[in-house]
Design a protein around this motif. Structure first.
Motif, PDB file in Angstrom:
ATOM      1  N   UNK A 176     -15.843  -7.733  -7.383  1.00 22.06           N
ATOM      2  CA  UNK A 176     -15.822  -8.122  -8.788  1.00 22.06           C
ATOM      3  C   UNK A 176     -14.481  -8.745  -9.169  1.00 22.06           C
ATOM      4  N   UNK A 177     -13.407  -8.292  -8.532  1.00 26.22           N
ATOM      5  CA  UNK A 177     -12.100  -8.893  -8.800  1.00 26.22           C
ATOM      6  C   UNK A 177     -12.041 -10.339  -8.319  1.00 26.22           C
ATOM      7  N   UNK A 178     -12.838 -10.668  -7.285  1.00 29.06           N
ATOM      8  CA  UNK A 178     -12.984 -12.012  -6.726  1.00 29.06           C
ATOM      9  C   UNK A 178     -11.761 -12.497  -5.957  1.00 29.06           C
ATOM     10  N   UNK A 179     -10.565 -12.271  -6.453  1.00 33.32           N
ATOM     11  CA  UNK A 179      -9.370 -12.727  -5.746  1.00 33.32           C
ATOM     12  C   UNK A 179      -8.183 -11.882  -6.176  1.00 33.32           C
ATOM     13  N   UNK A 180      -7.332 -11.545  -5.204  1.00 34.06           N
ATOM     14  CA  UNK A 180      -6.119 -10.774  -5.480  1.00 34.06           C
ATOM     15  C   UNK A 180      -4.943 -11.544  -4.891  1.00 34.06           C
ATOM     16  N   UNK A 181      -3.913 -11.787  -5.694  1.00 37.92           N
ATOM     17  CA  UNK A 181      -2.744 -12.523  -5.256  1.00 37.92           C
ATOM     18  C   UNK A 181      -1.683 -11.555  -4.744  1.00 37.92           C
ATOM     19  N   UNK A 182      -1.139 -11.847  -3.576  1.00 36.81           N
ATOM     20  CA  UNK A 182      -0.045 -11.055  -3.009  1.00 36.81           C
ATOM     21  C   UNK A 182       1.129 -11.976  -2.719  1.00 36.81           C
TER      22      UNK A 182
END
Length: 403
Positions: A176-182
């Motif tokens: 559901x978050x679809x994408x996480x930036x690190x």
């Protein structure tokens, strides 16, 4: 390489209506398109209730969901009980896409499933397979790291920032978050561990962060029939939320990008696509290439833009499946769609950072011809969208790394 569309042994006839499984804003736009033409629309969902508030949804009901072992039996029984044999069956969300495509042999004995079988469709739905197929076809893709476990993640040589994505959309927290930036190793390892626990390390895609925001993101939108395009157009995802790697579009406008059409056709022809589809690209300013990001073989968030621009994909889908020949249509450049609630937030961030002026923002309203939820003849969905959006953000979209 070119997949041949499989034929359906069921006798073809004019469908009597449509059943849409799941979905949110794209499903709402499709229901409005069909319902306004007196097509009976049934909505079956175990997710957001938003589309069910539309006056154009003749029937709405909940079900166990696409991951339930009884899902096929539920739909077959629904058809028998309510006389829905021959109805079009359309997936409104990613889990429903996988389910319908995998169960197509059973379901198309009763329904007309508007998707290819999974053996064809998986090559554009699962990101590792999508990028592999795109490379084989000579299309550009983002740099993607071969990481399938936490041990590999700890030893990987990465160029930050990187994006973590699920291999395909779903209903898990990470999906559901679809994408996480690190932006650094510590954040990346925490995010990867969390995502791996949620969906399995082999299902986590680690990818370079291509510079640029929504102004660099483009889409190919179309209806395909048995391996060939019926109508198609291109658009720019000018604003999105979050602004640099958004999980939802907030301001989209029709643009003319012929290279996207050529690239998307090559990709979709290779699987013999059938049905609605959006292919997402991002222009990499470092080399000017358009890189394939994602494929959505279902109604997408800004699905309603097509009708406002002169290409009503829902109406054309119905005409084609009814044996009619739709007129040739082209999308009007500059026509825009807006998701007002979230676009206000995205625009605020862009204005604060100096990437957008207030004059340009308010000027963009002049071209808006379609809204994510508002429609004068169907006002209720817009009234409930604000509390629903707040609820989704607070309960589903907020990603917090474990301490």
């Amino acid at each position: 390489m070119l997949a041949q569309p499989e034929t359906d042994d069921r006798v073809s006839s004019r469908p009597a209506g449509v059943v849409i499984l799941g979905g949110a804003h794209g499903t709402l736009a499709l229901a409005r398109s069909l319902g306004s033409r007196k097509v009976p629309v049934w909505l079956v969902s175990n997710d957001t209730p938003l589309p069910g508030f539309s006056r154009y949804a003749r029937h709405t009901m909940t079900w166990p969901g696409p991951d339930d072992a009884r899902a096929v039996d539920f739909l077959l029984d629904l058809a028998r009980t309510h006389g829905l044999g021959g109805f079009l069956l359309i997936a409104g969300g990613d889990p429903e896409v996988r389910f319908l495509s995998q169960a197509i042999d059973q379901l198309r004995t009763v329904f007309e499933v508007v998707l290819p079988p999974w053996e064809q469709l998986k090559w554009v739905c699962e990101k590792p397979l999508l990028y592999r197929r795109a490379r084989e076809l000579g299309l550009a893709v983002p740099l993607t790291y071969a990481i399938t476990a936490c041990g590999q993640a700890a030893q990987a040589e990465l160029r930050f920032p990187v994006i973590l994505k699920p291999n395909m959309g779903g209903r898990s927290r990470f999906a559901r978050a679809k994408a996480v930036l690190a932006g650094d190793l510590k954040t990346f390892l925490a995010a990867y561990e969390w995502a791996s626990e949620d969906i399995g390390g082999e299902n986590v895609v680690v990818q370079e962060m291509i510079p640029g925001g929504g102004e660099s993101q483009f889409s190919y939108a179309a209806l395909w029939d048995q391996g060939a395009p019926v109508v198609e157009f291109t658009a720019r995802r000018t604003r999105q939320y979050p602004v640099d790697f958004g999980y939802t579009s907030t301001f989209v406008e029709v643009v003319d990008e012929p290279q996207l059409i050529a690239a998307a056709r090559r990709l979709l022809e290779s699987i013999g696509h059938h049905g609605l589809v959006e292919v997402e690209f991002k222009r990499d300013a470092r080399d000017g290439s358009m890189k394939v990001l994602d494929v959505n073989p279902r109604p997408w968030t800004w699905f309603g833009l097509g009708a406002a621009a002169g290409i009503d994909l829902g109406a054309i889908l119905w005409a084609v499946r009814s044996g009619q020949h739709p007129p040739v249509a082209t999308a009007r450049p500059g026509t825009s769609w807006m998701y007002l609630v979230r676009d206000m937030v995205a625009a605020g961030q862009l204005i604060t950072s100096g990437r957008l002026t207030r004059r340009a923002y308010f000027g963009s309203f002049a071209a808006v011809r379609a809204w994510a939820t508002f429609m004068a003849r169907d006002p209720v969905p817009a009234l409930i969208d604000v509390p629903l959006t707040v609820w989704r953000v607070l309960t589903r979209r907020v990603f917090r790394l474990p301490r």
